[in-house]
Write a protein that holds these residues in place. Sequence first.
Motif, short mmCIF file in Angstrom:
data_model
loop_
_atom_site.label_atom_id
_atom_site.label_comp_id
_atom_site.label_asym_id
_atom_site.label_seq_id
_atom_site.Cartn_x
_atom_site.Cartn_y
_atom_site.Cartn_z
N GLY A 36 -7.63 9.49 29.35
CA GLY A 36 -8.21 8.95 30.58
C GLY A 36 -9.11 9.95 31.28
O GLY A 36 -9.14 11.14 30.90
N PRO A 37 -9.85 9.49 32.28
CA PRO A 37 -10.79 10.35 32.99
C PRO A 37 -10.11 11.60 33.55
O PRO A 37 -9.02 11.52 34.11
N GLY A 38 -10.77 12.74 33.36
CA GLY A 38 -10.24 14.00 33.87
C GLY A 38 -9.22 14.65 32.94
O GLY A 38 -8.80 15.78 33.18
N PHE B 76 -21.16 22.00 29.89
CA PHE B 76 -22.10 21.02 29.32
C PHE B 76 -21.48 19.64 29.40
O PHE B 76 -20.26 19.50 29.23
N LEU B 77 -22.31 18.65 29.61
CA LEU B 77 -21.84 17.28 29.41
C LEU B 77 -22.17 16.91 27.98
O LEU B 77 -23.34 16.99 27.56
N VAL B 78 -21.16 16.53 27.22
CA VAL B 78 -21.29 16.37 25.77
C VAL B 78 -20.79 14.99 25.37
O VAL B 78 -19.74 14.53 25.85
N PHE C 84 -17.91 14.19 27.94
CA PHE C 84 -16.94 15.24 28.26
C PHE C 84 -17.61 16.40 28.95
O PHE C 84 -18.75 16.75 28.62
N LEU C 85 -16.89 16.99 29.89
CA LEU C 85 -17.34 18.26 30.45
C LEU C 85 -16.72 19.35 29.58
O LEU C 85 -15.49 19.46 29.50
N GLY D 174 -12.38 20.00 26.25
CA GLY D 174 -13.28 19.23 27.10
C GLY D 174 -12.49 18.28 27.99
O GLY D 174 -11.37 17.89 27.65
N LEU D 175 -13.06 17.93 29.14
CA LEU D 175 -12.42 16.99 30.06
C LEU D 175 -13.23 15.70 30.09
O LEU D 175 -14.46 15.74 30.22
#
Length: 549
Positions: A205-207, A227-229, A240-241, A280-281
Amino acid sequence: MNEPTPELLNQSPELTDYNLFSSHSVLIEALAREGAAADHAALVKLGTELGSVTMFTLGDAANRNPPRLHAFDRFGARRDEVEFHPAWHELLRRLVAAGLHTGPWAQPRPGAHVARAAGYMLWAEVENGTQCPATMSYGAVPALAPQRADFAPWLALLLSREYDPAFAPAGKKRGVLMGMGMTERQGGSDVRSNTTRALPAGARGPGREYRLTGHKWFFSAPMCDAFLVLAQAPGGLSCFLVPRFLADGSVNSLRLLRLKDKLGNRSNASSEVEFAAAYGLLVAEEGRGIAAILEMGVYTRLDNAIGSAGLMRQCVSQAIHHARGRRAFGRLLAEQPLMRNVLADLALECEAAVVLTMRLARAFDAQADEQAMLLRRVLTPVVKYWVCKRAPAVCSEAMEVLGGNGYVEDGPIARRLRESPLNSIWEGSGNIMCLDVLRALTREPRTHQALAELLLPLRGCDPRYDRYLAALLSDLGDLGDSSDAELRARELTQRIALAAQAALLLAHGPAPSCEAFLASRIAAAAPAAFGTLPRGCDFAALSARVLAE
Ligand SMILES: Cc1cc2nc3c(=O)[nH]c(=O)nc-3n(C[C@H](O)[C@H](O)[C@H](O)COP(=O)(O)OP(=O)(O)OC[C@H]3O[C@@H](n4cnc5c(N)ncnc54)[C@H](O)[C@@H]3O)c2cc1C
């Protein structure tokens, strides 16, 4: 005995140490018109700084000394660091201090995006590699903002005006910058073909934490802090961050394989990277990756257009300045009738680009306004396509004004010409922009209305415009029934761009600019080469709009 060096004759002096803003009537007027008059004084100050010899020297130095990758240390352990020339760091320090990365998010107020657009356009005249991390950071804020609770520390550091070059965990830094990773070897436009995989480390889930395995083929500014990937999660393509460091202070497993040997943009590093179960988040829900990263992409596209307008303006200024100081066949180049036509035509293209991009920037200021949102949706790909597409042609013609010296790297134009095709390629190449225009117009019919509100009020001002607009609106109206819309997407996009530029010049432009634009771009087919304005145009007035005498 050596012969004495011949006396230097007939050379135009360097065009440096001048105010980039105060000498640019078109931008001064656009700033006020589009809602940022209050920022005039700040831009005069920025224009002085950016036009200085110091800044031009830093820009040259950063590009003559490209970054170097240190993939390993001397013992063979992974290092994955990129070393930049001090000029790069000094430029970024100044850029961030001026708020040209995330200023409008840090200090939201009416006209904030327009004011930043003007500053960013001036920056583009000086150095372009540093604009890459600045732009990506600008776009990262709205992409992360919907999940403020998960990403609050990142957002706070993105808004900082301190550039911190340390390769260290974000928590130990005074400010951060962010990049993006979408493009893979097998596809950049069609990101659905991404193969990088993301597996949840625990709950989904998010985060939440995931582990990413795969690669990215273009990964610019790899010394950014995160990075946003895009990667394939169990629920589909997701965003993902991915930070450079883990929470415990160890380096995240982003392996920098190689730096690209690029045509231009040489101050900036663009890497190839592999993720080896990188941390990654998740940003947004699984499967919502394209929508999430497009939130970032739309700001990048705005910046691509602003950057290209700035590049054009610097090259055209250099051309006008050169012609005002160089003689051939008994008079100044700027007095030769054919050269007057070339310079005026280049200046007109530049004016139209500035007017259009600044109008688009205003649509980003009205964040909550429904009509502005619809205009932004359709006009962003139009403007990104057309303004970026015109830049290489303008920079190349401006180079020719300087003759042979124009082609030499010592001069001001060679680097900028090498830079000029890039904005058209990244964040959606030309065709992708035109297909996006079609998508906006067919999937969201209210975008027609938003365009009409921009174009229709000028009906009745000039019969050439009226005819052009009627044909365009008729073709756009038939779009849904047309089986060859994709085939014609460039032609339609170009016509929307030209109609919007004509409307803006009809509404606000001085008569010489408006008349020359209507005569050369609306009544006649768009010119194949510059210098083909019809007789009767006010050539001197057009040139002075872009570089004051
Ligand atoms: C200097 C530089 C830095 C970059 N930095 C980054 C970065 O930091 N992060 C990142 O993710 N990417 C980055 N990119 C990659 C860039 O965004 C992609 O190269 C671009 O999106 C195009 O993808 P592609 O190269 O795979 O070309 P393709 O997707 O293979 O496209 C090739 C051509 O085909 C056209 N095309 C594609 N589909 C269609 C269609 N349906 N109809 C008609 N024409 C079509 C495209 O317009 C393009 O002209 C960078 C690129 C450069 C040059």
